[in-house]
Design an enzyme around this catalytic site. Structure first.
Site, short mmCIF file in Angstrom:
data_model
loop_
_atom_site.label_atom_id
_atom_site.label_comp_id
_atom_site.label_asym_id
_atom_site.label_seq_id
_atom_site.Cartn_x
_atom_site.Cartn_y
_atom_site.Cartn_z
N ASN A 1 0.86 -1.01 0.08
CA ASN A 1 -0.05 -0.12 0.07
C ASN A 1 1.05 1.32 0.06
OD1 ASN A 1 -1.69 2.21 0.85
ND2 ASN A 1 -3.01 0.96 1.96
N HIS B 1 -5.04 6.93 13.79
CA HIS B 1 -4.97 5.59 14.60
C HIS B 1 -3.41 4.95 14.24
CE1 HIS B 1 -7.11 4.42 10.98
NE2 HIS B 1 -6.74 3.02 11.25
N ARG B 2 -3.13 4.89 13.02
CA ARG B 2 -1.80 4.44 12.28
C ARG B 2 -0.90 5.30 12.66
NH1 ARG B 2 -3.45 3.35 7.69
NH2 ARG B 2 -3.94 1.12 7.99
N LYS C 1 -5.80 13.84 8.46
CA LYS C 1 -5.89 12.56 8.81
C LYS C 1 -4.60 11.97 9.20
CE LYS C 1 -7.49 7.91 7.20
NZ LYS C 1 -7.59 7.15 6.16
N PHE D 1 -10.33 5.55 2.63
CA PHE D 1 -10.69 4.18 2.29
C PHE D 1 -11.55 3.45 3.47
CE2 PHE D 1 -6.26 4.13 3.44
CZ PHE D 1 -6.55 3.10 4.29
N ASP E 1 -13.94 5.03 6.52
CA ASP E 1 -13.47 6.33 6.61
C ASP E 1 -15.08 7.12 6.44
OD1 ASP E 1 -11.01 5.78 7.28
OD2 ASP E 1 -10.15 6.55 5.43
N ASP F 1 -1.63 -4.24 11.60
CA ASP F 1 -2.77 -4.59 11.47
C ASP F 1 -3.73 -3.79 11.82
OD1 ASP F 1 -4.69 -6.63 10.26
OD2 ASP F 1 -4.68 -7.57 12.25
N SER F 2 -4.72 -3.37 11.18
CA SER F 2 -5.77 -2.31 11.68
C SER F 2 -7.29 -2.62 11.15
CB SER F 2 -5.60 -0.84 10.96
OG SER F 2 -5.29 -1.12 9.60
#
Length: 203
Positions: free
Chosen positions: A10, A184-185, A179, A156, A159, A73-74
């Site tokens: 990604n 969180h990431r 964002k 994505f 969201d 991992d999310s």
């Protein structure tokens, strides 16, 4: 220059970590993705929690390439669904990565849930594994509420349904910079900065 593998294809995830390193003033690290290294067998994500999946991916990457490896991992946890979809977020509707179907199913499951009980959070767990060295697992959470209809064109996944901290704008209505600053990431990756800074100094 130290090379660090991010166990992902990604491009957005790779850019996000590069931006966070730049903001922190950490130089001397080259971020590479799975497309930049020889292919290796990737174990399926079968752990019951985000931590287990992230650590397994990071261990695989470090073992296969000899590079320090970051993996994440999310997903989204919804209070009214006892923390689900959780690790099943990407395949909640039964088809992996079908954002529209996943969002439609989540909305259907929350049809009768009143606004005050629509709380939840995005969760990202990031693991850093250094070959022959440390293993570090961190967790970032982004609290908010689940809306009643999708809003916004950015982002994505879930969201368009997620309203951070109960605000007026969905995560899909925020700019990429907005964002990044809150997500969180981003919160998880920033916890890895001390370890990544140490790798940069060693490199």
């Amino acid at each position: 220059m130290s090379r660090v593998l991010v166990a992902s294809r990604n491009a957005k995830k790779l850019k996000e970590l590069r931006r966070i390193l730049d903001e922190a003033g950490i130089a001397g690290i080259e971020i590479v993705g799975l497309d930049d290294v020889p292919p290796y067998p990737e174990a399926p994500e079968t752990a019951p929690d985000f931590e287990g999946n992230a650590l397994a991916k990071a261990r695989d990457g470090a073992a296969a390439t000899g590079l320090p490896c970051v993996a994440d991992d999310s997903g989204i946890e919804v209070d009214a669904l006892n923390g689900m979809p959780g690790v099943l977020s990407a395949r909640w509707s039964g088809r992996h990565g079908d954002d529209a179907a996943n969002n439609a199913l989540l909305l259907a499951q929350l049809t009768d849930v009143p606004d005050e009980r629509r709380g939840g959070r995005f969760v990202s767990t990031c693991a850093l594994v250094v070959p022959g060295g440390e293993e570090l697992v961190v967790r970032g959470e982004w609290p908010g509420i689940i809306g009643r209809e999708p809003k916004g064109e950015n982002g994505f996944g879930y969201d368009p349904l997620f309203f951070p901290d109960g605000g007026e704008l969905s995560a899909a209505q925020l700019s990429p910079a907005e964002k990044d600053a809150a997500s969180h990431r981003g919160r998880a990756l920033r916890q890895l900065l001390p370890a990544l800074s140490a790798l940069a100094r060693e490199g």
